[in-house]
Design a protein around this motif. Sequence first.
Motif, PDB file in Angstrom:
ATOM      1  N   GLU A   1      54.923  47.370 -16.066  1.00 59.99           N
ATOM      2  CA  GLU A   1      54.955  46.003 -15.580  1.00 59.99           C
ATOM      3  C   GLU A   1      55.972  45.199 -16.369  1.00 59.99           C
ATOM      4  O   GLU A   1      56.812  44.491 -15.815  1.00 59.99           O
ATOM      5  CB  GLU A   1      53.541  45.406 -15.738  1.00 59.99           C
ATOM      6  CG  GLU A   1      53.408  43.999 -15.259  1.00 59.99           C
ATOM      7  CD  GLU A   1      53.347  43.938 -13.767  1.00 59.99           C
ATOM      8  OE1 GLU A   1      52.752  44.857 -13.178  1.00 59.99           O
ATOM      9  OE2 GLU A   1      53.907  42.994 -13.193  1.00 59.99           O
ATOM     10  N   LYS A   2      55.895  45.357 -17.703  1.00 63.09           N
ATOM     11  CA  LYS A   2      56.799  44.597 -18.572  1.00 63.09           C
ATOM     12  C   LYS A   2      58.250  44.935 -18.250  1.00 63.09           C
ATOM     13  O   LYS A   2      59.098  44.052 -18.066  1.00 63.09           O
ATOM     14  CB  LYS A   2      56.474  44.922 -20.034  1.00 63.09           C
ATOM     15  CG  LYS A   2      57.087  43.925 -21.019  1.00 63.09           C
ATOM     16  CD  LYS A   2      56.617  44.188 -22.422  1.00 63.09           C
ATOM     17  CE  LYS A   2      57.280  45.402 -22.910  1.00 63.09           C
ATOM     18  NZ  LYS A   2      58.147  45.521 -23.947  1.00 63.09           N
ATOM     19  N   LEU A   3      58.518  46.242 -18.130  1.00 59.61           N
ATOM     20  CA  LEU A   3      59.894  46.648 -17.870  1.00 59.61           C
ATOM     21  C   LEU A   3      60.381  46.126 -16.534  1.00 59.61           C
ATOM     22  O   LEU A   3      61.517  45.665 -16.393  1.00 59.61           O
ATOM     23  CB  LEU A   3      59.996  48.181 -17.875  1.00 59.61           C
ATOM     24  CG  LEU A   3      60.197  48.817 -19.247  1.00 59.61           C
ATOM     25  CD1 LEU A   3      60.055  50.314 -19.132  1.00 59.61           C
ATOM     26  CD2 LEU A   3      61.543  48.466 -19.817  1.00 59.61           C
ATOM     27  N   GLU A   4      59.482  46.174 -15.539  1.00 58.32           N
ATOM     28  CA  GLU A   4      59.912  45.753 -14.218  1.00 58.32           C
ATOM     29  C   GLU A   4      60.254  44.265 -14.200  1.00 58.32           C
ATOM     30  O   GLU A   4      61.296  43.870 -13.674  1.00 58.32           O
ATOM     31  CB  GLU A   4      58.811  46.052 -13.198  1.00 58.32           C
ATOM     32  CG  GLU A   4      59.326  45.941 -11.769  1.00 58.32           C
ATOM     33  CD  GLU A   4      58.206  45.860 -10.781  1.00 58.32           C
ATOM     34  OE1 GLU A   4      57.053  45.682 -11.214  1.00 58.32           O
ATOM     35  OE2 GLU A   4      58.477  45.959  -9.588  1.00 58.32           O
ATOM     36  N   THR A   5      59.347  43.446 -14.794  1.00 57.34           N
ATOM     37  CA  THR A   5      59.629  42.008 -14.774  1.00 57.34           C
ATOM     38  C   THR A   5      60.897  41.710 -15.558  1.00 57.34           C
ATOM     39  O   THR A   5      61.722  40.885 -15.148  1.00 57.34           O
ATOM     40  CB  THR A   5      58.467  41.207 -15.383  1.00 57.34           C
ATOM     41  OG1 THR A   5      57.943  41.937 -16.482  1.00 57.34           O
ATOM     42  CG2 THR A   5      57.394  40.945 -14.371  1.00 57.34           C
ATOM     43  N   GLU A   6      61.062  42.433 -16.680  1.00 52.84           N
ATOM     44  CA  GLU A   6      62.270  42.202 -17.472  1.00 52.84           C
ATOM     45  C   GLU A   6      63.508  42.486 -16.646  1.00 52.84           C
ATOM     46  O   GLU A   6      64.460  41.699 -16.611  1.00 52.84           O
ATOM     47  CB  GLU A   6      62.225  43.118 -18.691  1.00 52.84           C
ATOM     48  CG  GLU A   6      62.928  42.576 -19.907  1.00 52.84           C
ATOM     49  CD  GLU A   6      62.820  43.555 -21.051  1.00 52.84           C
ATOM     50  OE1 GLU A   6      61.677  43.795 -21.492  1.00 52.84           O
ATOM     51  OE2 GLU A   6      63.851  44.084 -21.476  1.00 52.84           O
ATOM     52  N   MET A   7      63.499  43.620 -15.949  1.00 47.07           N
ATOM     53  CA  MET A   7      64.641  43.999 -15.137  1.00 47.07           C
ATOM     54  C   MET A   7      64.897  42.980 -14.046  1.00 47.07           C
ATOM     55  O   MET A   7      66.031  42.575 -13.808  1.00 47.07           O
ATOM     56  CB  MET A   7      64.406  45.367 -14.490  1.00 47.07           C
ATOM     57  CG  MET A   7      64.753  46.503 -15.375  1.00 47.07           C
ATOM     58  SD  MET A   7      66.473  46.445 -15.848  1.00 47.07           S
ATOM     59  CE  MET A   7      66.264  46.391 -17.598  1.00 47.07           C
ATOM     60  N   LYS A   8      63.797  42.560 -13.390  1.00 46.53           N
ATOM     61  CA  LYS A   8      63.985  41.619 -12.293  1.00 46.53           C
ATOM     62  C   LYS A   8      64.579  40.328 -12.822  1.00 46.53           C
ATOM     63  O   LYS A   8      65.480  39.744 -12.203  1.00 46.53           O
ATOM     64  CB  LYS A   8      62.648  41.344 -11.611  1.00 46.53           C
ATOM     65  CG  LYS A   8      62.189  42.461 -10.730  1.00 46.53           C
ATOM     66  CD  LYS A   8      61.377  41.928  -9.568  1.00 46.53           C
ATOM     67  CE  LYS A   8      61.102  43.037  -8.598  1.00 46.53           C
ATOM     68  NZ  LYS A   8      59.697  43.270  -8.381  1.00 46.53           N
ATOM     69  N   GLN A   9      64.044  39.875 -13.983  1.00 42.77           N
ATOM     70  CA  GLN A   9      64.561  38.652 -14.596  1.00 42.77           C
ATOM     71  C   GLN A   9      66.041  38.774 -14.890  1.00 42.77           C
ATOM     72  O   GLN A   9      66.829  37.874 -14.586  1.00 42.77           O
ATOM     73  CB  GLN A   9      63.797  38.411 -15.905  1.00 42.77           C
ATOM     74  CG  GLN A   9      63.877  37.009 -16.430  1.00 42.77           C
ATOM     75  CD  GLN A   9      63.215  36.043 -15.485  1.00 42.77           C
ATOM     76  OE1 GLN A   9      62.221  36.365 -14.842  1.00 42.77           O
ATOM     77  NE2 GLN A   9      63.778  34.863 -15.363  1.00 42.77           N
ATOM     78  N   VAL A  10      66.405  39.908 -15.462  1.00 42.16           N
ATOM     79  CA  VAL A  10      67.811  40.117 -15.807  1.00 42.16           C
ATOM     80  C   VAL A  10      68.677  40.058 -14.562  1.00 42.16           C
ATOM     81  O   VAL A  10      69.753  39.445 -14.562  1.00 42.16           O
ATOM     82  CB  VAL A  10      67.978  41.478 -16.523  1.00 42.16           C
ATOM     83  CG1 VAL A  10      69.423  41.887 -16.567  1.00 42.16           C
ATOM     84  CG2 VAL A  10      67.416  41.410 -17.912  1.00 42.16           C
ATOM     85  N   ILE A  11      68.179  40.654 -13.488  1.00 37.22           N
ATOM     86  CA  ILE A  11      68.985  40.657 -12.261  1.00 37.22           C
ATOM     87  C   ILE A  11      69.178  39.246 -11.732  1.00 37.22           C
ATOM     88  O   ILE A  11      70.280  38.844 -11.344  1.00 37.22           O
ATOM     89  CB  ILE A  11      68.329  41.547 -11.198  1.00 37.22           C
ATOM     90  CG1 ILE A  11      68.422  43.013 -11.634  1.00 37.22           C
ATOM     91  CG2 ILE A  11      69.013  41.388  -9.857  1.00 37.22           C
ATOM     92  CD1 ILE A  11      67.728  43.938 -10.706  1.00 37.22           C
TER      93      ILE A  11
END
Lengths: 815, 99
Positions: free
Chosen positions: A102-112
């Motif tokens: 979950e953490k990784l996914e939100t981080e990635m989405k935020q970065v995008i």
Amino acid sequence: MGSLFRSEEMTLAQLFLQSEAAYACVSELGELGMVQFRDLNPDVNAFQRKFVNEVRRCDEMERKLRFLEKEIKKAEIPIPDTEDNPPAPPPREMIDLEATFEKLETEMKQVIINQETLKKNYLELTELKHVLVQTRQFFEEVQFQSYPLQLASEIAAEEGHHIQADSIGLSLTAGVVLKQRFAAFERMLWRACHGKVFLRHSEIDSPLEDPVTGYEVQKCVFVVFYQGEQLKSRVKRICEGFHANIYPCPENQAESQEMILGVMTRLEDLQNVLGQTQEHRYRALALAAKNIKVWFIKVCKIKAIYHTLNLFDLDVTRNCLIAECWCPVGDLNRIQQALTIGTERSESTVPSILHVVESNLEHPTYNRTNKFTTAFQSIVNAYGVSDYREVNPAPYTIITFPFLFSVMFGDGGDGIIMALFAIWMCVFEKKLASSAKNNEMWGTVYAGRYMILLMGLFSVYSGFIYNDFYSKSINIFGSSFSTNGTTNETIRKNLFVTLDPNTTQYLGSPYPLGIDPIWRQSTNELTYTNSFKMKLSVIFGVIHMLFGVSLSLLNHTYFKKRLNILCDFVPQVLFLVGMFGYLVFMIFYKWLAFGPHNSDVAPSLLITLINMFLLKPPPQLLYDAQRAVQYVLVIIVVLCVPWMLAVKPIVLYIQNMKKQVRKPKYANLVNETEQESEPVEPEPDQKEKFDFSDVFIRQAIHTIEFCLGCISNTASYLRLWALSLAHAELSLVLWEMVLRIGLSMEGYVGAIVLWGVFAFWVVLTIAILLIMEGLSAFLHGLRLHWVEFNNKFYVGDGHIFAPFSFEVILDDKED
Amino acid sequence: MAILVPGICGPRASVCCLVTSVWGIVMLLIMGICLRFDAVAFIEDLPIPEPKDYTPDTLHETYVQASNNCFIAAGIYVAFLGFSMWQRREYNKAEFRMN
């Protein structure tokens, strides 16, 4: 320990697992890979099963992992292959994994999202910069402070009006629009504002990146001058319609300069930030890439375990899960051990119980194979999985298949190349295993490496027998023919000379191994080898089929069907031996009894056989008692047909009659209440009522199939001859047409031509002789096994044992 | 050392050249030795003059010529083998440098 002779003994077992221990036990069983679970809730919908939530969570985790994998691939970070096999994590670790993903996914989405916003800002600033630069160019030549005023007087001068400078309320709008849309934009403005606006434009040289699509587009800067509020709103609307971006225009040169400087610094800052965001994204993805394969495996295993747990029956009162599974009898100890380990790991006090159950359901077929026998077992299974505990044709296939292949391939040189190729694959099997998984065709060849090795070695042997090495014969022991009696004069005058074995031109004893090498140089080579290979094919065919029929005896004995032995096996053997066994006997007899001195009185075997069945006397006798023997054989063979046809149905009918007669007797002894319950002796055919016509028709089909099949199958084995002839001819043509060019050149230029021609010959040999002919012989050998051999004894209606095994599931996932 | 000339030999082509060269060397050597011993199997392949013109010696000479041709071709294949091995090594080095 199992053997390949029959499939393994399997048994149905019930597992009683405590709810806490169930997960760990199933995990251990999955690692072991020895049980096949039955679905105990077949009527239950997928959404009503007990562990549907956990499966859903696993699906979510998989989706996140796939998203991460896509991002990693986009950033072109290599994903290392992991060799280790992590065990399925316990349920509490699943929550940790979920949180991490979950953490990784939100981080990635935020970065995008951040990246997109930054890119948009960057684009706006770039466009603004271009606008400023271009408008500065517009007004470069002007000395006045106020731009709009200057232009207004220009316009006024054009139109011939004289306008006071300060009474003009001229405004301007500057912006950027796509270059392709500019012409339409200009026309629209002209029409909508009735020509009362003034438009100047210039192109931006470098293409700009569109933040949404990522494509690069050409844009141009425009400046619109107009007077009044109405025109202003109209211009604004048109700009919006054409998706033109409007930017504030500076009043004078000093402001313009300031703005430009400001914009440049902001652009630089933005570029820095963009670069840093990119680096941050890269680092995060690289960190994820190291573990992503392990995570995939773990999630896959968890999902598999929950799917399996869904198949179990939940006993709420005793808080345990009941499972039914098929397992091999020989492995019960290992399964028990796995259960104990699982129970210990989950720290449960109640032990798991394995309870063997008798069952009448169809047992699955399990053949324990190692890396050598797997290929042969799989070609047998491709035809049909053997019935439970039926005789397995695979161990015989290990030898008969490469042997029949070699009879059809028959070239020692090609056999050496094939064997070398297979040896390379077998020696480097560990290194090649990973590359074999990626490519399907290469994977198939790699999987059959031991089969190809045997095929190659057997082909070398048959090459020695046929004395054929790339269409050349090898003279090892010295030919048994010689040119005694021919003088140099005879040789000089005649192109062809006949070597007569009746004279001293035959040295007395035949060539020790294989065909005499001199045959290759003779004109009647094909006549001789055709006869030889045809007879050889018939001999091999009859032996192969006889072997198949005798395997059916083993089946009848094991399944205790004595009726089948008497009514199926014995007449089949008599029919086959009487007809074609006799032909084989005649072939050997003719080879032994007739030689070059009496070859003109040797009778044709085929005519003899035909006349035997037409009951005509043979024109020339092979041996003295031939007429009597043939009469007896014909009578036996003809009697076999009604024996196969009628005896078994009649016997079954009589047996059934006897049972019917016996039944009323028992009914009288039993009192009325018991009559309603089940009978004391359950009859074997109580499930299916005995239908005489059904049995008779089935037996008739079987008989006709066997009798006609005998003849057609024996003829079918002649493909052994046909394919070896084709191979020999192809090989000869290749040599004559290709390599002979190099050898027949005179002088030393022949060496260079030979060098070039040889490479060409190698390519053609590999393509035509090895690959094409090899595949062809493989296919025909397979057909001979599947049709001619198997239909003598094989039923092949079973279903294969598909154990719950993580290894299998992960291998499937990789495809 | 010069890097491999791109387009002549990639990784797969050099392996093919390697296999062909090895096969060529072995087979041409065996053929050469057999021809030296006047093997009858090759009788139709050789450029033999009309029967009325020759003596057994001419026949033997044709055989010796053909056998020499085979040995020379085998020698050319040795050079070819060396070439393809060199190409292979260059390709491996280039790949190593790129990575």
